[in-house]
Each structure stands twice: as structure tokens, then as C-alpha cells.
Enzyme design. Sequence first.
Site, PDB file in Angstrom:
ATOM      1  N   GLY A 202      -0.274  -1.906   2.356  1.00  0.00           N
ATOM      2  CA  GLY A 202       0.096  -1.753   0.954  1.00  0.00           C
ATOM      3  C   GLY A 202      -0.607  -2.758   0.054  1.00  0.00           C
ATOM      4  O   GLY A 202      -1.035  -2.426  -1.049  1.00  0.00           O
TER       5      GLY A 202
ATOM      6  N   GLN B 124       7.813   1.043  -1.180  1.00  0.00           N
ATOM      7  CA  GLN B 124       9.235   1.143  -0.816  1.00  0.00           C
ATOM      8  C   GLN B 124       9.781   2.562  -0.979  1.00  0.00           C
ATOM      9  O   GLN B 124      10.844   2.870  -0.443  1.00  0.00           O
ATOM     10  CB  GLN B 124      10.081   0.184  -1.666  1.00  0.00           C
ATOM     11  CG  GLN B 124       9.872  -1.276  -1.355  1.00  0.00           C
ATOM     12  CD  GLN B 124      10.389  -1.682   0.017  1.00  0.00           C
ATOM     13  OE1 GLN B 124      11.287  -1.075   0.583  1.00  0.00           O
ATOM     14  NE2 GLN B 124       9.801  -2.726   0.579  1.00  0.00           N
TER      15      GLN B 124
ATOM     16  N   HIS C  58       4.153   0.452   7.751  1.00  0.00           N
ATOM     17  CA  HIS C  58       5.197  -0.309   8.459  1.00  0.00           C
ATOM     18  C   HIS C  58       6.521  -0.376   7.713  1.00  0.00           C
ATOM     19  O   HIS C  58       7.504  -0.912   8.233  1.00  0.00           O
ATOM     20  CB  HIS C  58       4.691  -1.710   8.834  1.00  0.00           C
ATOM     21  CG  HIS C  58       4.641  -2.709   7.719  1.00  0.00           C
ATOM     22  ND1 HIS C  58       5.631  -3.641   7.542  1.00  0.00           N
ATOM     23  CD2 HIS C  58       3.730  -2.925   6.756  1.00  0.00           C
ATOM     24  CE1 HIS C  58       5.299  -4.402   6.490  1.00  0.00           C
ATOM     25  NE2 HIS C  58       4.160  -3.985   6.003  1.00  0.00           N
TER      26      HIS C  58
ATOM     27  N   THR D  85     -14.908   0.518  10.940  1.00  0.00           N
ATOM     28  CA  THR D  85     -14.454   1.548  11.868  1.00  0.00           C
ATOM     29  C   THR D  85     -12.957   1.766  11.704  1.00  0.00           C
ATOM     30  O   THR D  85     -12.186   0.809  11.634  1.00  0.00           O
ATOM     31  CB  THR D  85     -14.814   1.130  13.305  1.00  0.00           C
ATOM     32  OG1 THR D  85     -16.225   0.953  13.349  1.00  0.00           O
ATOM     33  CG2 THR D  85     -14.395   2.187  14.315  1.00  0.00           C
TER      34      THR D  85
ATOM     35  N   CYS E  59       8.089 -12.835   1.054  1.00  0.00           N
ATOM     36  CA  CYS E  59       6.980 -13.675   0.603  1.00  0.00           C
ATOM     37  C   CYS E  59       7.501 -14.908  -0.124  1.00  0.00           C
ATOM     38  O   CYS E  59       6.833 -15.928  -0.167  1.00  0.00           O
ATOM     39  CB  CYS E  59       6.069 -12.889  -0.331  1.00  0.00           C
ATOM     40  SG  CYS E  59       5.904 -11.189   0.157  1.00  0.00           S
TER      41      CYS E  59
HETATM   42  C1  LIG Z   1       5.747  -4.527   1.659  1.00  0.00           C
HETATM   43  C2  LIG Z   1       5.276  -4.221   0.297  1.00  0.00           C
HETATM   44  C3  LIG Z   1       3.921  -4.339  -0.045  1.00  0.00           C
HETATM   45  C4  LIG Z   1       2.893  -4.850   0.935  1.00  0.00           C
HETATM   46  O1  LIG Z   1       2.624  -3.939   1.952  1.00  0.00           O
HETATM   47  P1  LIG Z   1       1.841  -4.473   3.252  1.00  0.00           P
HETATM   48  O2  LIG Z   1       1.524  -3.212   4.012  1.00  0.00           O
HETATM   49  O3  LIG Z   1       2.759  -5.372   3.971  1.00  0.00           O
HETATM   50  O4  LIG Z   1       0.624  -5.147   2.748  1.00  0.00           O
HETATM   51  C5  LIG Z   1       3.535  -4.008  -1.317  1.00  0.00           C
HETATM   52  N1  LIG Z   1       4.412  -3.571  -2.222  1.00  0.00           N
HETATM   53  C6  LIG Z   1       5.729  -3.439  -1.946  1.00  0.00           C
HETATM   54  C7  LIG Z   1       6.647  -2.930  -2.989  1.00  0.00           C
HETATM   55  C8  LIG Z   1       6.202  -3.765  -0.684  1.00  0.00           C
HETATM   56  O5  LIG Z   1       7.492  -3.651  -0.420  1.00  0.00           O
END
Ligand SMILES: *Cc1c(COP(=O)(O)O)cnc(C)c1O
Length: 401
Positions: A71, A179, A201, A237, A325
Site C-alpha cells: 500500500g 483499509q 496483507h 521481476t 507506525c
Molecule cells: C497499512 C496501510 C497502508 C500501508 O500498506 P503497506 O502494504 O503496509 O505498505 C497504507 N494506508 C493505509 C490506510 C493502511 O492501513
Amino acid sequence: MKQIYLDNASTTPVRPEVLEAMMPYFAEDFGNPSSLYPAGQRASDAVAAARATLAGLIGAKPSEVYFTSGGSEADNWAIKGFARANAGKGRHLITSAIEHHAVLHACEALEREGFEVTYLPVDGDGLVDPAAFEAAIRPDTILASVMFANNEIGTIEPIAELAAIARAHGVAFHTDAVQAFGHEDIDVRELGIDLLSASAHKLNGPKGVGMLYARKGVKLANLIDGGQQERGRRATTENVPGIVGFAKAAELACAEAAGERERQTAIRDHAIARVLAEIPHARLNGSATRRLSNNVNFSFEFIEGEGMLLQLAARGICVSSGSACTSGSLDPSHVLLAIGLPHEIAHGSLRLTLGRDTTREDVDFAIDCLKQTLGNLRMMSPLYEDYQQGRVESIIEKMAA
Ligand SMILES: *Cc1c(COP(=O)(O)O)cnc(C)c1O
């Protein structure tokens, strides 16, 4: 000790069906998708099928889906990639104060390059006001980025309305749907979205893979120069097992979304009702109605979130205070401050996020532990002593009044 995992907004376990779908692509069909012999072609076919599945789930064309490492990468690419490719048209962007750091810090990086960014405030529920959004649009505005749903307080933004305003003014619209994807119904054409980020994830898929949807015709700078992967825009890749797992997880999550929303909403509302009835000096953060079905976020007065977190962890309960974070830093969450919480209240906040394995019993046990933990912590709190002696007032009571 049984572990009760209530931190599904941070990450989720990979489902067995997803793991099974991924397995062949580690060692059997390990070929490079760019290779022309059969092992390579099988990998290439798997990536193409995953792209078609994911595109279909959001109402996009496969050629509009780019795989990323997650994300954060999708957010960075959408914002920096769009801004840098369209700087000739203008150098102003609009976003909200409650975005994920992947969006906020990408915007700050652009500010250091000479772009200007408006960070829109939100109301007490965490909602962006469409009228304020429209008023912020300038002749040199090129891109707006507002998240679909907030990761800390679960507030669902009025995306269709905001995207329509952006389009009417010729401003491209990006949404961080990390989300929301797999939970809420998303159709990029119906909603008028130009760019969308998602991550595997957060919906029971593997870590390290995500996607960026970019509507055909949207100009975007290349992310990685190199080979012809992702139509030459993100060389490297492909993460074939990850991509296959992402598609499988998203397919299952979207198919089950309506049922899971209903099931989780009932557990969520039960949890909210119990906490408010049984724990004094508690406040629900985020909207009571425009809210992700899996999100519960409370502030508790006269205690520190970290203390609660550690005591709950000792009893096998995994929750978070603010966002993953921000935990570990002493600053309270930017989201909680943006909805108007004073620092001392924001510090005593706790987020419980449900998953597809969460039961009502899990949540009841967590709340029982929370009640005991809070009772113990408040007994030792000098602030609570002051309150009981009538030397200080309850901020939460004043906010509610
Ligand atoms: C978890 C999250 C991200 C980051 O996603 P990753 O795949 O961990 O880099 C970005 N935006 C929101 C709203 C998230 O909850």
C-alpha cells in the site's frame, strides 16, 4: 495462553486457501514470467489471471492495474508519480489531515520539491467536508488524495461525492483504499476514482504486495526503470506467489464482504455498547455510523495507552494504541489530534480491529480484561486521584457536554 488477535488493521493472517494458491509458485512453477518457455509462461499466466481478478473486483480493466510492493508504494507512486508527470499543469495538491503516513510523507516530499499541498481538516467524526474540499480547489490544483476509510478510527469518507467534485473541476482523484478493499464495495467507475491503492496483507493475503489502479489516460511517471514488467513502468521481476495470493485473498474477501460486514458490525456495536456502559470516562473515537465494520477505537481518561497495551499483551490480547507506525513514538496520533482530542486524551487511546476469525467471545474476554486493567491503572494514577478528590475535571465529560 490463548492469543486473541484484535489488530487486524495492522495486518492479518494469511488464509489457508491463499497459502495453498501461492505454494506452487515458489518451487514448482518458479519460472520468470518474462521467459518464453512453459515454466515462465505458467508464471506469466498466473500474474495475468491475478491482474484480471483484481481489476474485476474494483470494476477496472486489467491494463489499469499495476502490482506494487504494498500500500505504501502504491500511495507514493500515485502521489509523486502523478505530481511529477503533471507538474506542467499545476503544482497544487489537496489531501486530508488524517491520511496514512505513506500519503502525508509523500506530500511532504513533494513540498520540498516546490509543490504546494493543502491538508484539509476533518470534523469531530473524522469526516472531510465536501464543501471545504471544493473551496480548496485552485486553478493550479492537479491532484486530490482522500482515503477511503481511516486506519485508526475507521471513519469512511464520502468518496463518491469528493471524486465527483474533483472531476467537475478537472482534478485527478486518488484514494488510499487499503483499509476498505475487501470490506466495502468499491467500483472505481461508479465512484469516479482515477487512482486507488490497495494492499494484500490487510485482507488475509501475504505481506509485500499491493496494487495501484490508474485509470486509462492518467499520466504517471515510471516508478522503476528497467525491464518491461508492469508495462515498463515498474521494472523488477514480479512477486509471482505474492500476486497470486493477493488475488486469491481479495477474491475471497470480496465474496464474503457483505456477510462479514454484517457479522462484524454486530460484534463491533456490542463492544462499543459494553465499553460505554461499563467503563467510566471512555469516549468512542470516529463516527458511530460511517464506520468500518471491524473498527473500535476508544480513549480512556487518566491512563496511558502504552500501559494498557502492555498489560493486555501480558494476557494474550493484541491491540494497538494509535497506529502501528506511531506506537513507539511519544507524539500522540495525528488522526486523534485532527478530530480534536486534547493530547492527554489522545494518549489514552486504544484500537481494537476485528478480523474474519474474531468471535463475540474473543471481544467479551478482551473487554473483561480491559475493565480490570483500567481499574488497576487508574488506582495507581495520580491524575485519577486528583479527579476523585475534585481537584481536576474530567475532560471527556466536558467534551460530551
Ligand atoms: C497499512 C496501510 C497502508 C500501508 O500498506 P503497506 O502494504 O503496509 O505498505 C497504507 N494506508 C493505509 C490506510 C493502511 O492501513
